[in-house]
Design a protein around this motif. Sequence first.
Motif, mmCIF file in Angstrom:
data_model
loop_
_atom_site.group_PDB
_atom_site.id
_atom_site.type_symbol
_atom_site.label_atom_id
_atom_site.label_comp_id
_atom_site.label_asym_id
_atom_site.label_seq_id
_atom_site.Cartn_x
_atom_site.Cartn_y
_atom_site.Cartn_z
ATOM 1 N N LYS A 35 0.471 -1.084 -0.257
ATOM 2 C CA LYS A 35 -0.210 -0.122 -0.228
ATOM 3 C C LYS A 35 0.700 1.710 0.280
ATOM 4 N N VAL A 36 2.233 1.049 0.110
ATOM 5 C CA VAL A 36 3.180 2.098 -0.316
ATOM 6 C C VAL A 36 3.442 2.578 -2.227
ATOM 7 N N HIS A 37 2.482 3.671 -2.830
ATOM 8 C CA HIS A 37 3.058 4.196 -3.910
ATOM 9 C C HIS A 37 3.430 5.155 -3.941
ATOM 10 N N SER A 38 4.497 5.071 -5.092
ATOM 11 C CA SER A 38 5.452 6.957 -5.312
ATOM 12 C C SER A 38 4.672 7.404 -5.823
ATOM 13 N N ASN A 63 -3.189 7.740 5.061
ATOM 14 C CA ASN A 63 -4.368 7.210 4.324
ATOM 15 C C ASN A 63 -5.214 6.959 5.612
ATOM 16 N N ASP A 64 -5.773 5.736 5.921
ATOM 17 C CA ASP A 64 -6.853 6.370 7.184
ATOM 18 C C ASP A 64 -6.463 5.687 8.084
ATOM 19 N N GLU A 65 -5.598 5.194 7.959
ATOM 20 C CA GLU A 65 -4.871 4.559 8.873
ATOM 21 C C GLU A 65 -3.857 5.119 9.796
ATOM 22 N N LYS A 66 -3.035 6.178 8.426
ATOM 23 C CA LYS A 66 -2.396 7.394 8.906
ATOM 24 C C LYS A 66 -1.140 6.507 9.927
ATOM 25 N N HIS A 94 6.234 13.710 -0.724
ATOM 26 C CA HIS A 94 5.480 12.104 -1.295
ATOM 27 C C HIS A 94 6.165 11.369 -1.442
ATOM 28 N N ILE A 95 6.093 10.163 -1.120
ATOM 29 C CA ILE A 95 7.014 9.005 -1.477
ATOM 30 C C ILE A 95 7.345 8.899 -3.216
ATOM 31 N N ASP A 96 8.912 8.915 -2.958
ATOM 32 C CA ASP A 96 8.973 9.340 -4.633
ATOM 33 C C ASP A 96 9.369 8.113 -5.363
ATOM 34 N N THR A 97 10.480 6.645 -4.447
ATOM 35 C CA THR A 97 10.041 5.675 -4.922
ATOM 36 C C THR A 97 10.299 4.627 -3.836
ATOM 37 N N THR A 98 9.530 3.133 -3.885
ATOM 38 C CA THR A 98 9.927 2.439 -3.260
ATOM 39 C C THR A 98 10.582 0.910 -3.790
#
Length: 143
Positions: A35-38, A63-66, A94-98
Amino acid sequence: MPRAVDTSIPVVEVIVGSMTTTVAGSSYYDFDAAKVHSGSPILLLREPSNKYDANAIKVVQLNDEKTQLGHLPRGLSCVLAPLMDAKIIHLEAHIDTTSVAGKGIQICVAVTVYSLLRDVVLGKVSPLSQVHGWVAASPMTWQ
C-alpha cells in the motif's frame, strides 16, 4: 508603542529548496508495503518525545490509518527539526520511490522546504547538499 502592520502587503512563503532522502527505520514499523506507492502524499511530523532522538521527524503515510513508515535520517532531522520547532519552515513531501530491500522495503521521499525567511533557511540547510541532495530553488520559484 508597537508599530502597525501593513496587512495590504501579502506575506507569502516561498519554496526554498528540495531533496530526496531514504526513510530510516522502516523495518521497525508494521505496515503493508503493497500500500506504499510512489507519488502518495506523506506527513512529516516532529516527534520531540522520541526516546532515541529529540530531533526526530516521523514519516506518516496519509491513509485512513495514518501509518508511520519510519523517520527522516538523523543527519537531516537535526538540521530541519529546530527550524520546524521555531516555525521558520514547513515541509511538504510525497513518496518518491519504493523498492524491496531484503525482507523489507526501502522508501525514498521527496521533501520540499517552504519558508518566509529564505536566506536564513539557506544558510542552515546548505550543508545538506553533500549528503542529502539538497537543491536550492531557482529564483523563478521564489515568487
